[in-house]
Design a protein around this motif. Structure first.
Motif, PDB file in Angstrom:
ATOM      1  N   LEU A 198      36.763  37.464   7.446  1.00 52.60           N
ATOM      2  CA  LEU A 198      37.418  37.604   6.142  1.00 52.60           C
ATOM      3  C   LEU A 198      37.202  38.988   5.542  1.00 52.60           C
ATOM      4  CD1 LEU A 198      38.986  36.267   3.816  1.00 52.60           C
ATOM      5  CD2 LEU A 198      36.778  35.494   2.892  1.00 52.60           C
ATOM      6  N   TYR A 199      35.946  39.451   5.483  1.00 49.97           N
ATOM      7  CA  TYR A 199      35.650  40.753   4.902  1.00 49.97           C
ATOM      8  C   TYR A 199      34.692  41.537   5.795  1.00 49.97           C
ATOM      9  CZ  TYR A 199      37.245  38.749   0.397  1.00 49.97           C
ATOM     10  OH  TYR A 199      37.958  38.154  -0.615  1.00 49.97           O
ATOM     11  N   LEU A 200      34.904  42.842   5.859  1.00 54.42           N
ATOM     12  CA  LEU A 200      33.955  43.763   6.469  1.00 54.42           C
ATOM     13  C   LEU A 200      33.993  45.065   5.677  1.00 54.42           C
ATOM     14  CD1 LEU A 200      31.981  44.658   8.693  1.00 54.42           C
ATOM     15  CD2 LEU A 200      33.967  45.408  10.032  1.00 54.42           C
ATOM     16  N   TYR A 201      32.844  45.454   5.160  1.00 53.78           N
ATOM     17  CA  TYR A 201      32.761  46.700   4.398  1.00 53.78           C
ATOM     18  C   TYR A 201      31.684  47.590   5.004  1.00 53.78           C
ATOM     19  CZ  TYR A 201      35.449  44.200   0.853  1.00 53.78           C
ATOM     20  OH  TYR A 201      36.418  43.490   0.196  1.00 53.78           O
ATOM     21  N   ASP A 210      31.342  53.351   2.036  1.00 60.05           N
ATOM     22  CA  ASP A 210      32.154  52.710   0.996  1.00 60.05           C
ATOM     23  C   ASP A 210      31.247  51.809   0.157  1.00 60.05           C
ATOM     24  OD1 ASP A 210      34.236  51.585  -0.497  1.00 60.05           O
ATOM     25  OD2 ASP A 210      34.791  50.158   1.082  1.00 60.05           O
ATOM     26  N   PRO A 211      30.338  52.408  -0.623  1.00 59.65           N
ATOM     27  CA  PRO A 211      29.321  51.614  -1.329  1.00 59.65           C
ATOM     28  C   PRO A 211      29.887  50.650  -2.370  1.00 59.65           C
ATOM     29  CG  PRO A 211      29.298  53.889  -2.091  1.00 59.65           C
ATOM     30  CD  PRO A 211      30.183  53.846  -0.876  1.00 59.65           C
ATOM     31  N   ASN A 230      37.393  49.088   0.555  1.00 60.44           N
ATOM     32  CA  ASN A 230      38.265  48.998   1.722  1.00 60.44           C
ATOM     33  C   ASN A 230      37.779  47.937   2.704  1.00 60.44           C
ATOM     34  OD1 ASN A 230      39.849  51.356   0.884  1.00 60.44           O
ATOM     35  ND2 ASN A 230      37.994  52.529   1.373  1.00 60.44           N
ATOM     36  N   ASN A 231      38.536  46.858   2.809  1.00 60.93           N
ATOM     37  CA  ASN A 231      38.208  45.779   3.729  1.00 60.93           C
ATOM     38  C   ASN A 231      38.625  46.173   5.143  1.00 60.93           C
ATOM     39  OD1 ASN A 231      37.644  43.369   4.980  1.00 60.93           O
ATOM     40  ND2 ASN A 231      39.281  42.209   3.988  1.00 60.93           N
TER      41      ASN A 231
END
Length: 423
Positions: A376-379, A384-385, A389-390
């Motif tokens: 679902l999400y990766l940061y 990108d603190p 941006n996923n």
């Protein structure tokens, strides 16, 4: 909080407490919802393991809590504020009545609480219940009055036994029925020169702009009341003999996250894996940790065994966390997160990445886990603190995602004893 970079003078007492103790840079909740997080604080177990994975599920009566252990060690145990662990929605409702003794998690010597404090009060005025389940009305700002109850306990304490006092403020939580943050009168003027955090400025589609001054006002009120408690301990001659732990059940994203999911709970202010929600303040004063600011990863799960260790308990039973000292020795660099109500999800937060998976076919109000999850999400936290941006579908991060996937599967097996697949 000033110790975490706030430029305005919002938390001078807590900042000073941080100077005297240890400030944790990487403290996290393990479940960003009120009831589940609080169940973890009382039990030392993940909500999925004791069934408290959403709000409205009471703390099981057959588990041994922090208060139960400390009672056995001769401590007085006292609880003040919001409990949120008594009602089973649709079966037993303690939202507007006192919590009976068997539902209080072992706190036996003093009780001034409501199961859901935002139902029995507003920013100003309301009521809680005492040990006899009698209504105790109060007039004035809620955080001040909750502190008054805590001071009542300290003033009336007659035995020489050591004490464990758990004070559960609701501020800076929003007021549910009014859907606003209720700071003390004058908050808008006092904190009008605030600087909105970058992630809230970037996403800009939430409700931070209309609420942030009052949010800071709530935080400032908590700080003033922590100052009152410190002064009381000093007056009693107990300040140097008292360990103070300050933290929160979760953070707040001011309705800027989860909107892309098009699921119930998406238009919300918590219930997401983002750092604005899972990252919590943590200051510990009175423990000799030999470090002023720690980068080691710790979570709410580690506070129960830490408290018991401080109280002389050697065996923590089924608790799944480790003591803060153990985490510092290991220099832990990750934390495992569970998500509910908005979606059935699992997350992994490391120094460099935030990775989250979900089970879109599962009901987040009924299903506590799944055997199959999807990305679902990766940061990329380092680059990108503010998690703008996923990268979950970015091919350049394929190997990184595969490594995180293996770690997450291992964490699920470790803490939930489940074999799952992530596709």
């Amino acid at each position: 909080m000033g110790v975490y970079g706030q430029k305005l003078k919002v938390t001078p007492n807590l900042d000073k407490l941080g100077e005297e103790g240890t400030v944790f840079e990487n403290s996290f909740t393990v479940q960003p919802v009120c009831g589940p997080a609080r169940s973890c604080l009382q039990s030392g177990m993940y909500p999925s393991e004791i069934g408290t994975f959403i709000n409205g599920i009471s703390l099981p009566e057959n588990i041994k809590t922090v208060a139960d252990y400390l009672n056995e060690e001769g401590y007085e145990t006292a609880y003040v504020g919001k409990w949120h662990l008594a009602s089973d929605d649709g079966i037993e409702e303690y939202h507007y009545k006192g919590v009976p003794k068997h539902k209080r998690g072992g706190y036996k010597d003093f009780w001034r609480a409501s199961d859901v404090l935002e139902f029995t009060s507003h920013g100003y005025d309301g009521y809680v219940f005492n040990e006899k389940m009698e209504k105790v009305n109060f007039k004035g700002y809620r955080a001040d009055k909750i502190t008054d109850f805590a001071l009542e306990y300290l003033n009336e304490k007659k035995s020489d036994n050591p004490f464990f006092l758990f004070i559960s403020y609701i501020e800076p939580h929003h007021q549910n029925d009014r859907k606003i943050y209720e700071g003390p009168h004058g908050s808008k003027e006092k904190f009008k020169n605030y600087e909105l955090p970058e992630d809230l400025r970037y996403f800009g589609n939430g409700d931070a702009v209309e609420n942030y001054e009052n949010y800071l006002g709530c935080c400032n009120s908590i700080d003033e009341n922590v100052g009152r408690l410190i002064e009381k301990l000093k007056e009693m001659g107990e300040y140097e003999n008292t360990i103070i732990i300050y933290t929160s059940d979760h953070g707040c994203h001011f309705k800027t996250r989860n909107r892309d999911l098009k699921k119930p709970g998406g238009d919300d202010y918590k219930r997401s894996p983002h750092s604005s929600v899972i990252k919590t303040p943590l200051i510990i004063k009175g423990m000799d940790l030999n470090v002023k600011r720690s980068e080691s990863f710790v979570s709410l799960l580690d506070l129960p065994p830490t408290l018991l260790s401080l109280g002389g308990v050697k065996d923590f039973g089924n608790m799944q966390g480790e003591t803060i000292e153990e985490k510092l020795k290991k220099d832990e660099d990750k934390v495992f997160i569970q998500i509910s109500e908005s979606f059935v999800g699992r997350g992994l937060r490391t120094k460099d990445y935030l990775y989250c998976v979900w089970a879109p076919e599962k009901n987040p109000w009924k299903d506590k886990n799944s055997e199959k999850y999807e990305g679902l999400y990766l940061y990329d936290i380092k680059n990108d603190p503010h998690e703008k941006n996923n990268l979950i579908d970015n091919e350049k991060y394929f190997e990184t995602k595969e490594k995180l996937k293996k770690i997450l599967i291992s964490e699920i097996k470790k803490y939930e004893n489940k074999i799952c697949e992530i596709i």
